[in-house]
Design an enzyme around this catalytic site. Sequence first.
Site, PDB file in Angstrom:
ATOM      1  N   HIS A  99      41.384  -5.480   5.019  1.00 49.43           N
ATOM      2  CA  HIS A  99      40.618  -6.732   5.055  1.00 49.43           C
ATOM      3  C   HIS A  99      39.161  -6.463   5.414  1.00 49.43           C
ATOM      4  O   HIS A  99      38.848  -5.495   6.084  1.00 49.43           O
ATOM      5  CB  HIS A  99      41.225  -7.731   6.043  1.00 49.43           C
ATOM      6  CG  HIS A  99      41.371  -7.228   7.444  1.00 49.43           C
ATOM      7  ND1 HIS A  99      42.373  -6.338   7.808  1.00 49.43           N
ATOM      8  CD2 HIS A  99      40.671  -7.473   8.573  1.00 49.43           C
ATOM      9  CE1 HIS A  99      42.260  -6.081   9.103  1.00 49.43           C
ATOM     10  NE2 HIS A  99      41.231  -6.743   9.592  1.00 49.43           N
ATOM     11  N   HIS A 101      35.845  -8.221   7.281  1.00 46.91           N
ATOM     12  CA  HIS A 101      35.364  -9.279   8.172  1.00 46.91           C
ATOM     13  C   HIS A 101      34.027  -9.761   7.632  1.00 46.91           C
ATOM     14  O   HIS A 101      33.171  -8.941   7.266  1.00 46.91           O
ATOM     15  CB  HIS A 101      35.115  -8.729   9.578  1.00 46.91           C
ATOM     16  CG  HIS A 101      36.355  -8.291  10.293  1.00 46.91           C
ATOM     17  ND1 HIS A 101      36.960  -9.060  11.256  1.00 46.91           N
ATOM     18  CD2 HIS A 101      37.094  -7.166  10.184  1.00 46.91           C
ATOM     19  CE1 HIS A 101      38.027  -8.411  11.721  1.00 46.91           C
ATOM     20  NE2 HIS A 101      38.134  -7.260  11.086  1.00 46.91           N
TER      21      HIS A 101
END
Length: 137
Positions: A99, A101
């Site tokens: 992922h 941020h």
Amino acid sequence: MNACTFCQIVKKMKEAYIVYEDDEVIAFLDKYPLFKGHTLVVPKEHYENIFEAPDEVLCKLIKIAKKIAKAQIKTLNADGVRILQNNGRAAKQIIFHVHFHVIPFYYGLEIKYPRLEINKDDAVEVVNLLREALENG
Ligand code: ZN
């Protein structure tokens, strides 16, 4: 059952404040935001880290991250946006599903520790603002 938190969010088995979603990517608010609007951009397919994820997927993720960053500047009046990505425990990766941020930053605002769990009213407000900005390009 898949124990991965992000896979559970993808399958809607776990609640999250979803900012953006398409066939391959989902973006939702970080449960413990550094600042209001802190968003995670996640592929729907499970890849542990940047090395496992195919390049095409990574390209898609960074494109969405850029759109979200733009939306944070436009609607949350961010002065700057930090986009970061952790791989491995040593790098403080906590959820082992790749992922990015996307974190809005502000002049004069310092990160507070411990990070507090997201407040529902803030989350709903921020999600609505970001979604609207994303829909309107
Ligand atoms: Zn996963």
